[in-house]
Design a protein around this motif. Structure first.
Motif, PDB file in Angstrom:
ATOM      1  N   LEU A  91      64.777  43.388  54.045  1.00 28.66           N
ATOM      2  CA  LEU A  91      65.476  42.130  53.794  1.00 28.66           C
ATOM      3  C   LEU A  91      66.554  41.811  54.818  1.00 28.66           C
ATOM      4  CD1 LEU A  91      64.950  43.520  50.698  1.00 28.66           C
ATOM      5  CD2 LEU A  91      65.790  41.268  50.084  1.00 28.66           C
ATOM      6  N   SER A  92      66.870  42.754  55.671  1.00 24.46           N
ATOM      7  CA  SER A  92      67.937  42.511  56.641  1.00 24.46           C
ATOM      8  C   SER A  92      67.420  42.327  58.062  1.00 24.46           C
ATOM      9  CB  SER A  92      68.970  43.649  56.599  1.00 24.46           C
ATOM     10  OG  SER A  92      68.363  44.908  56.787  1.00 24.46           O
ATOM     11  N   SER A  93      66.092  42.225  58.240  1.00 20.55           N
ATOM     12  CA  SER A  93      65.545  41.970  59.577  1.00 20.55           C
ATOM     13  C   SER A  93      65.862  40.540  59.998  1.00 20.55           C
ATOM     14  CB  SER A  93      64.031  42.181  59.585  1.00 20.55           C
ATOM     15  OG  SER A  93      63.371  41.155  58.854  1.00 20.55           O
ATOM     16  N   ASP A  94      65.973  40.327  61.298  1.00 21.30           N
ATOM     17  CA  ASP A  94      66.306  38.993  61.807  1.00 21.30           C
ATOM     18  C   ASP A  94      65.274  37.957  61.373  1.00 21.30           C
ATOM     19  OD1 ASP A  94      68.538  40.013  63.044  1.00 21.30           O
ATOM     20  OD2 ASP A  94      67.613  40.187  65.027  1.00 21.30           O
ATOM     21  N   GLU A  95      63.991  38.335  61.392  1.00 23.44           N
ATOM     22  CA  GLU A  95      62.929  37.391  61.038  1.00 23.44           C
ATOM     23  C   GLU A  95      63.037  36.982  59.570  1.00 23.44           C
ATOM     24  OE1 GLU A  95      61.575  39.931  64.426  1.00 23.44           O
ATOM     25  OE2 GLU A  95      62.436  40.330  62.441  1.00 23.44           O
TER      26      GLU A  95
END
Length: 276
Positions: A116-120
């Protein structure tokens, strides 16, 4: 209006629906609105929110088409590729279907805790906020930290926590989950479905008191204006009937006023998903 905020419908496909293992043979078949409509009437449920069970844009359109035929579907939580560079185009297209209120991804199946914390992913959530869509959170403990980071980074996004974050009811473990719930509930843009509980317990040997500490803690943490009921039908049938799914929750609402009960059994879901 009384709303079941979490139901699934599907035409069973053993390849697409491989998450339904042989242990779950009870639900290895088709489930459509006609299969539940009388039960809903018997339990005074006026409508449901249909939630995605597979991950394709076709799933979102399938549920939207079902809603055109079956008026008991008051809202759809579909699936959209939040990682796509074309997310805005997809959401523009989905806006043609007013019944689609939001989206969900089966994050609990993702092995990486930082999903949930990926840039995408965060760019996808920003797009949902821009187009005024809700987002349902389906997570496991490995996702706690990134869930909190995602919610903190998106204060204007409406989030719904599914199945009270699937606590370990079978083992009656509590502390790690309870601390997470307290942290998540501190964000006012997060609501919580009291749903899908029987399948987190011992499927064949649960009692009503097995759920008490979990439901009590969710209500205490989120308050009575940000919680709502969901059955998780037909998945609930693995461990409980529809009536038992209601009983598990109803048993814990003895101190609710009539106004608070109306909110829990429908009005909070209507507010969150903007149901008509």
């Amino acid at each position: 209006m009384r709303i079941d905020a979490h139901q699934h419908f599907w035409i069973y496909d053993p390849v697409r629906d491989s998450w339904i293992t042989d242990e779950m043979s009870t639900i290895q078949r088709n489930f459509l609105p006609n299969d539940i409509s009388q039960t809903l009437k018997d339990n005074r449920i006026d409508g449901v929110v249909a939630v995605q069970a597979s991950e394709s844009h076709q799933e979102s359109y399938f549920l939207a088409e079902l809603a055109q035929v079956y008026k008991l579907i008051k809202g759809v939580v579909g699936w959209v590729d939040l990682h796509s560079a074309h997310i805005d185009e997809y959401l523009e297209e989905f806006k043609k279907h007013e019944i689609i209120k939001g989206f969900r991804h089966v994050i609990e199946a993702e092995p990486h805790g930082d999903f949930l914390s990926s840039d995408e992913f965060l760019r996808g959530i920003e797009a949902l906020t821009k187009y005024d869509y809700t987002y349902d959170l389906l997570i496991r403990p490995r996702h706690y930290a990134s869930t909190l980071a995602c919610v903190k980074a998106n204060p204007n996004q409406k989030f719904m926590l599914d199945h009270i974050a699937k606590p370990p009811i079978k083992s009656q473990e509590f502390e790690e989950w309870a601390l997470f719930i307290e942290s998540l509930a501190s964000f006012p843009n997060v609501f919580c479905k009291v749903s899908g509980l029987a399948t987190e317990a011992d499927w064949t040997n649960w009692r009503l008191d097995h759920f008490t500490q979990y439901i009590d803690h969710v209500i205490k943490s989120f308050g009575k204006d940000r919680v709502c009921f969901g059955s998780d039908w037909p998945v609930c049938l693995l461990a409980a009937s529809y009536e038992q799914s209601i009983e598990i929750v109803q048993d814990k609402l003895k101190d609710f006023t009539n106004e608070e009960l109306d909110k829990f059994w429908g009005l909070n879901a209507v507010k969150f998903y903007n149901l008509k």
